[in-house]
Design a protein around this motif. Sequence first.
Motif: not given
Length: 62
Positions: A39-62
């Motif tokens: 999504w961006d450098e600070e997020w540091d993980g994959p993001v999936s945005i679908h046409h129906d408005g659903s979003v899945l964003a994953i990243h490691l927690l510190p």
Amino acid sequence: MEAYSGVHADLFDHLNHGRLEQYRSDVHALRSAWPSDTWDEEWDGPVSIHHDGSVLAIHLLP
């Protein structure tokens, strides 16, 4: 809003049987197989945005 999550059957089995360390170990081993788009450098993980408005964003927690 509704939220759903999916997890590979083997990983779910670890969680279902309380094997948290095995779950963590397997998830970290699989991290290199995750999509590399971020999504961006600070997020540091994959993001999936679908046409129906659903979003899945994953990243490691510190």
